[in-house]
Design a protein around this motif. Structure first.
Motif, mmCIF file in Angstrom:
data_model
loop_
_atom_site.group_PDB
_atom_site.id
_atom_site.type_symbol
_atom_site.label_atom_id
_atom_site.label_comp_id
_atom_site.label_asym_id
_atom_site.label_seq_id
_atom_site.Cartn_x
_atom_site.Cartn_y
_atom_site.Cartn_z
ATOM 1 N N PHE A 122 -2.397 -30.736 46.361
ATOM 2 C CA PHE A 122 -3.778 -30.700 46.819
ATOM 3 C C PHE A 122 -3.880 -29.874 48.103
ATOM 4 C CE2 PHE A 122 -3.281 -34.386 44.190
ATOM 5 C CZ PHE A 122 -4.469 -34.504 43.500
ATOM 6 N N TYR A 128 0.981 -34.716 43.549
ATOM 7 C CA TYR A 128 1.176 -35.575 42.382
ATOM 8 C C TYR A 128 2.199 -34.898 41.481
ATOM 9 C CZ TYR A 128 0.665 -37.592 37.776
ATOM 10 O OH TYR A 128 0.936 -38.162 36.556
ATOM 11 N N ARG A 136 -6.134 -33.578 33.017
ATOM 12 C CA ARG A 136 -6.238 -34.841 33.746
ATOM 13 C C ARG A 136 -4.858 -35.426 34.000
ATOM 14 N NH1 ARG A 136 -11.306 -38.064 32.952
ATOM 15 N NH2 ARG A 136 -9.888 -39.714 33.497
ATOM 16 N N GLU A 138 -2.314 -38.132 33.774
ATOM 17 C CA GLU A 138 -2.252 -39.137 32.704
ATOM 18 C C GLU A 138 -0.827 -39.627 32.476
ATOM 19 O OE1 GLU A 138 -4.064 -41.664 30.302
ATOM 20 O OE2 GLU A 138 -5.241 -40.026 31.148
ATOM 21 N N ASP A 145 1.336 -39.003 49.563
ATOM 22 C CA ASP A 145 0.126 -38.758 50.358
ATOM 23 C C ASP A 145 0.417 -37.826 51.532
ATOM 24 O OD1 ASP A 145 1.133 -40.332 52.479
ATOM 25 O OD2 ASP A 145 -0.003 -42.107 51.877
ATOM 26 N N PHE A 155 -1.031 -43.524 36.169
ATOM 27 C CA PHE A 155 -2.252 -42.834 36.554
ATOM 28 C C PHE A 155 -3.067 -42.484 35.309
ATOM 29 C CE2 PHE A 155 0.741 -42.209 39.935
ATOM 30 C CZ PHE A 155 -0.010 -42.201 41.096
ATOM 31 N N HIS A 156 -4.391 -42.680 35.430
ATOM 32 C CA HIS A 156 -5.317 -42.302 34.358
ATOM 33 C C HIS A 156 -6.519 -41.634 35.005
ATOM 34 C CE1 HIS A 156 -3.047 -44.546 31.374
ATOM 35 N NE2 HIS A 156 -2.967 -45.529 32.246
ATOM 36 N N GLY A 157 -6.471 -40.307 35.124
ATOM 37 C CA GLY A 157 -7.551 -39.587 35.797
ATOM 38 C C GLY A 157 -7.618 -40.012 37.249
ATOM 39 N N LYS A 158 -8.749 -40.589 37.657
ATOM 40 C CA LYS A 158 -8.914 -41.033 39.047
ATOM 41 C C LYS A 158 -8.449 -42.466 39.257
ATOM 42 C CE LYS A 158 -12.683 -37.867 39.993
ATOM 43 N NZ LYS A 158 -14.062 -37.697 40.391
ATOM 44 N N ALA A 159 -8.082 -43.162 38.189
ATOM 45 C CA ALA A 159 -7.612 -44.547 38.302
ATOM 46 C C ALA A 159 -6.088 -44.577 38.360
ATOM 47 C CB ALA A 159 -8.092 -45.356 37.097
ATOM 48 N N ALA A 160 -5.570 -45.542 39.122
ATOM 49 C CA ALA A 160 -4.121 -45.713 39.240
ATOM 50 C C ALA A 160 -3.815 -47.198 39.164
ATOM 51 C CB ALA A 160 -3.625 -45.114 40.543
#
Length: 169
Positions: A122, A128, A136, A138, A145, A155-160
């Motif tokens: 990022f 990541y 995505r 996945e 960080d 991880f699933h898209g924006k969910a962890a």
């Protein structure tokens, strides 16, 4: 008036390209000692699209139209740079996609999307590493960080789900 090899080639290539794909400059690198007149198979090319985008790398013909095929580098007018493998004019296989924001993806591509194992850095330095599917994040991966703290989980898209912080003792 006799046309140069480059002029003949440019004329021939612009007639087989679709209007929106027409090139403004082409260098078709025929291998030394290749006496065949066939233009089948990947060849090294450099071309500039009418919108200013550039591609340098391997190219072949598909149904009479030039397509990126093999390895090459594409630079968009917005500054996005892709260096890697191509198949049927799509990012396919291993490659690196650099964004002007500083974000970088390095890994596997399928049909022009992040797909398979890869590393996404990022702009703020967070990273990541893990699987991607259709652009995505996945699956089981690792997120580091900006402070260097390592998190692992699903991880699933924006969910962890079930993230675990790695402790350095």
């Amino acid at each position: 008036m006799k046309l140069s090899r480059k002029q003949r080639l440019l004329s021939a290539l612009t007639t087989i390209c679709q209007p929106e794909e027409a090139v403004t400059d082409v260098w078709w690198d025929k291998k030394e000692g290749d006496s065949s007149n066939s233009d089948d198979g990947p060849r090294k090319v450099f071309y500039i699209f009418p919108n200013g985008e550039r591609y340098e790398g391997e190219c072949s013909r598909s149904a009479g139209v030039l397509v990126r095929s093999g390895t090459g580098k594409h630079i968009s007018v917005t500054g996005v740079i892709y260096t890697g493998e191509w198949c049927k004019d799509k990012m396919q296989g291993r490659g690196t996609l650099e964004h002007p924001s500083g974000a970088v993806y390095e890994g596997e591509f399928k049909d022009g999307m992040y797909h398979g194992m890869g590393t996404y850095t990022f702009p703020d330095g967070c990273v990541y590493k893990g699987p991607f599917k259709n652009n995505r994040i996945e699956g089981d991966g690792t997120f580091i960080d900006a402070k260097g703290i390592v998190w692992t989980g699903e991880f699933h898209g924006k969910a962890a789900l079930g993230l675990k912080m790695q402790h350095n003792i």
